[in-house]
Structures are given as structure tokens and as C-alpha cells.
Design a protein around this motif. Structure first.
Motif, short mmCIF file in Angstrom:
data_model
loop_
_atom_site.label_atom_id
_atom_site.label_comp_id
_atom_site.label_asym_id
_atom_site.label_seq_id
_atom_site.Cartn_x
_atom_site.Cartn_y
_atom_site.Cartn_z
N ASP A 293 -12.01 66.17 20.49
CA ASP A 293 -13.04 65.72 19.56
C ASP A 293 -13.93 64.63 20.15
N GLN A 294 -13.40 63.92 21.14
CA GLN A 294 -14.11 62.75 21.66
C GLN A 294 -13.82 62.55 23.14
N ARG A 325 -17.88 64.04 20.49
CA ARG A 325 -18.55 62.75 20.56
C ARG A 325 -18.30 62.17 21.96
N CYS A 326 -19.34 61.99 22.73
CA CYS A 326 -19.22 61.47 24.09
C CYS A 326 -19.78 60.06 24.14
N GLY A 369 -15.45 53.82 18.61
CA GLY A 369 -14.81 55.08 18.92
C GLY A 369 -13.41 55.22 18.39
N GLU A 375 -7.21 63.79 15.50
CA GLU A 375 -8.24 63.90 16.51
C GLU A 375 -7.69 63.64 17.91
N CYS A 377 -8.77 62.66 22.03
CA CYS A 377 -9.79 62.04 22.88
C CYS A 377 -9.35 62.11 24.34
#
Length: 419
Positions: A293-294, A325-326, A369, A375, A377
């Protein structure tokens, strides 16, 4: 019996001809470091113990980097306390909004630390500066308070593990892949209270940013410190930069090591530490079915210029995967400015990423963040403990900037050679 690099530095700062593993010493300090989270606690201890002045205003560094620009009232109060202390004691190396950077990228960049130094910091990743041939280690805020007042700290002299590096890293691999590989080999307590000393002909192939990254994560193997020998690359990095002349120490030929681990850099592959420990490592190419997700590219581990160059090389002209999301965080204002001047920031934005001023925020689940339940990452940070970046049911996968950037494009964990 001969001494390791670390032991020689500690002996010199303790005023002793020699020291040995396990010996308790009191050593003079070259730099005492704190940030906006740990310094207020140190200030309270400093005041509670009746100290009136710091031992040397030029040997203390206070960097506001975790929650600045301030994220909430508590962060604002903490920063205010640091500002007032720095002003009252005329602290030379005080870094606030507009000048600050992530502390362990900022101090080497600004030449505040140098070879041969003995450094403590109220942050566990203070071990970063071993890349310059210094002894540096993290301490608690009480030790920071005592260090600010007296300029000394006590240590138990660590024993050492020698890591003999051979060969040269393949393309798309970096210092992050090296240290993740090592932690995967020895575990998060494999170097507990030991000095990780890196030697061998392979050292010359590693850039200074690689070495800073490797030493930064020595603590993730439980080490007291990590340290590299001073070579031509180190001298070139320090030349015209450092405030004090470097003092170069080399290990004695008969220095005693608990063990020697040989690592062939040619065999390193893009590596990922899966939840919830840095030792839980796997090749990135084996994890391609894990959706994310990230992505966070930054931190005191991987927010340096080479890391930004890597992110740009992979992201330029491409688009971050839908639903990812970066977040890209240059580690200092100098690096941020360089990214602007080179056009990296525009390329990152065009790719669908967001670019932040320097902050540690997402690394410790502070801000910039935070992860929700469920989620995942991919982060170039240094820890992936339960709840490290937010909800206890979130997951953090530690990786290099190349792997993180490649993953941002595909929306799944991706080895950089695949994009």
C-alpha cells in the motif's frame, strides 16, 4: 594482545595505553548528540542534577528531526524546550526547521564528526559514524545529560566480530542489501554488545553512503557499534569538510576477534526483511506476490544523495502503481536542494510520489506516513517491529532504495532488476 580499531579509540579517549574486552572505562567525548524526542528528557535530567553549564558548546549537537515541522502541541513544546536550552547554552550545532536534516545524515555531511572521534548520541542509530572510522554509539537520555555536563561517558569495552568483505556488489545492490544479508545471517542479537568491524578488499568497492548505511544498522544486530577502516574514500569524503583533523586508527595484526565472517559481495542479491524483525530476510525476487500500500524512501539509513539518485533512475518517466502511496524524504536540506536543482523532485512528483522536507516521521510511526490496520509498506528505514509505522496489524518490509522504488511501480514487492 593487540587491539581492534574500536579498542584503540576507546583507549586513547580514556587516557590508557591499552584496553581489553569487558573492561570498564571512562572516556572523553568529542560529540554529544540529541534530537527533539530525546533531548528534552536529557535537559530535565541536566537541570534536576543541578548542572549549570555544558562542558563545551562546540561539542554538543541538537538536531530537531523527528517531528519537525512540529506535528502537534507536544512536539511543539519539546522543540521549544530544545531551542531555549540551545540558546541559553550557546550550543553551536543546533539545527531547526530550514537548517535541520535527519541527524545521522546531517552530522557527517556537515563535518561535525570525523575519524577517531568518540561520540555518544541519545538515539540508537548513532552507530552510523563508524563509517568514518569513529567510535559512535547510542545511549539513553540520562547518559546524554551527563555527557553534556561533563564531556565524559563510561563504557564497557566491547569484544569484536570481524566481517571480511570480498568482491564487489552487483548492479542494483547497495549497502542496505549487505547489512540486511548480515543481519539475516547472524540474527538481531548476533553481535550483542560487540563491535562489528568491517575489513577486506571488498571495502574499497563500497561508497561512503553504503558504509554509512551499513554502520547505521549495526544496532539491528545488537552491536555496540559498527566501524570501517579509514581508506582513500574516507579521506576524500572528510577532506575540506570536517571541523577537526581526523585521527586514524588501525587494528593491530594480532587484534582479538570473537569470530571472523567472510562475505562475498558478488553474491549479494536485493534483499528484504519481512515482518516483524530485521533478521527475517528473503530475496526480493521471492516475494513478488505480496501486494503493498505504501513505499517510503528516506530515513537516516537511506535518505542520502545516492539513494535519491537510485530512486530517480528507477522512477523517472514512469508512474507509481495505482493505490500505492510513495513518500520520498531527502535526509538533509542540502540533499533536498540538490534534488530540486537536478530535477529529481519534479520527476518524483510526475511519477505520482510526494516529496517531504527532512524528517524521521514515518520511520517510527510518528507522522508523514502512518499505516492503518492491514496495510503493508516497503520502507528503506531500519526497523520493522510490530506497530513500528502505525497500527499493530500493519506490516513493514525493509528494503534498499532500488527495491523500494521498483516496488512502488508495480504495487508489489519487486526486485529492481525486474523493472
Amino acid at each position: 594482545m593487540g587491539m581492534t580499531m574500536t579498542q584503540k579509540i576507546l583507549a586513547a579517549h580514556a587516557g590508557l595505553e591499552s584496553v581489553s574486552a569487558g573492561q570498564l572505562i571512562s572516556a572523553k567525548l568529542d560529540i554529544v548528540l540529541g534530537n527533539d524526542i530525546t533531548t528534552p528528557v536529557a535537559i530535565n535530567e541536566f537541570n534536576r542534577n543541578g548542572f549549570q553549564q555544558v562542558f563545551d558548546k562546540d561539542r554538543i549537537a541538537i538536531v530537531l528531526d523527528h517531528f519537525v515541522p512540529n506535528k502537534d502541541i507536544k512536539a511543539a513544546q519539546q522543540s521549544k524546550q530544545c531551542r531555549e536550552f540551545a540558546c541559553n547554552h550557546c550550543v553551536s550545532h543546533f539545527y531547526d526547521v530550514g537548517k535541520m536534516g535527519i541527524e545521522h545524515a546531517l552530522l557527517p555531511e556537515q563535518g561535525i564528526v570525523t575519524a577517531g572521534d568518540c561520540i555518544i548520541g541519545a538515539d540508537s542509530h548513532t552507530c552510523t559514524y563508524g563509517a568514518l572510522g569513529a567510535f559512535s554509539t547510542g545511549v539513553g537520555s540520562t547518559d546524554m545529560a551527563a555527557g553534556m555536563a561533563t564531556g565524559t561517558a563510561w563504557f564497557k569495552v566491547p569484544s569484536a566480530i570481524r566481517f571480511e568483505l570480498a568482491g564487489k556488489l552487483p548492479a542494483n545492490c547497495s549497502g542496505k542489501d549487505v547489512i540486511l544479508t548480515i543481519i539475516g545471517m547472524i540474527g538481531v542479537d548476533g553481535a550483542l554488545y560487540k563491535s562489528m568491524e568491517f575489513t577486506g578488499e571488498g571495502v574499497a568497492s563500497l561508497t561512503m553512503d553504503d558504509r554509512l548505511c551499513i554502520c547505521n544498522m549495526a544496532i539491528e544486530a545488537g552491536a555496540k557499534n559498527g566501524i570501517f577502516p579509514v581508506d582513500e574514500a574516507t579521506r576524500n569524503y572528510m577532506e575540506g569538510r570536517c571541523e577537526r583533523p581526523p585521527v586514524i586508527y588501525t587494528a593491530d595484526p594480532d587484534a582479538e576477534y570473537e569470530q571472523t565472517i567472510v562475505l562475498d559481495l558478488n553474491k549479494i542479491v536485493p534483499t528484504v526483511a519481512c515482518p516483524h524483525l530485521p533478521e527475517n530476510t528473503k530475496p526480493a525476487e521471492a516475494l513478488g506476490d505480496i501486494q503493498i500500500d505504501q513505499v517510503v524512501i528516506g530515513s537516516c539509513t537511506n535518505g542520502r544523495m545516492e539513494d535519491m539518485e537510485t530512486a530517480y533512475r528507477i522512477l523517472n518517466g514512469k508512474t507509481v502503481a495505482e493505490g500505492v502511496r510513495c513518500i520520498i524524504i531527502p535526509a538533509t536540506m542540502q540533499i533536498y536542494r540538490e534534488c530540486v536543482q537536478r530535477g529529481y523532485v519534479t520527476a518524483f512528483i510526475d511519477a505520482g510520489a510526494v516529496v517531504s522536507t527532512p524528517t524521521c516521521g514515518p520511520c517510527l510511526g510518528g507522522y508523514m506516513g502512518i499505516l492503518a490496520a492491514g496495510e503493508r509498506c516497503v520502507a528503506t528505514t531500519n526497523r520493522n517491529f510490530v506497530g513500528r509505522m502505525g497500527h499493530v496489524d500493519s506490516e513493514v518490509y525493509l528494503a534498499s532504495p532500488a527495491t523500494a522504488a521498483a516496488s512502488a511501480l508495480t504495487g508489489r514487492i519487486t526486485a529492481p532488476k525486474e523493472v
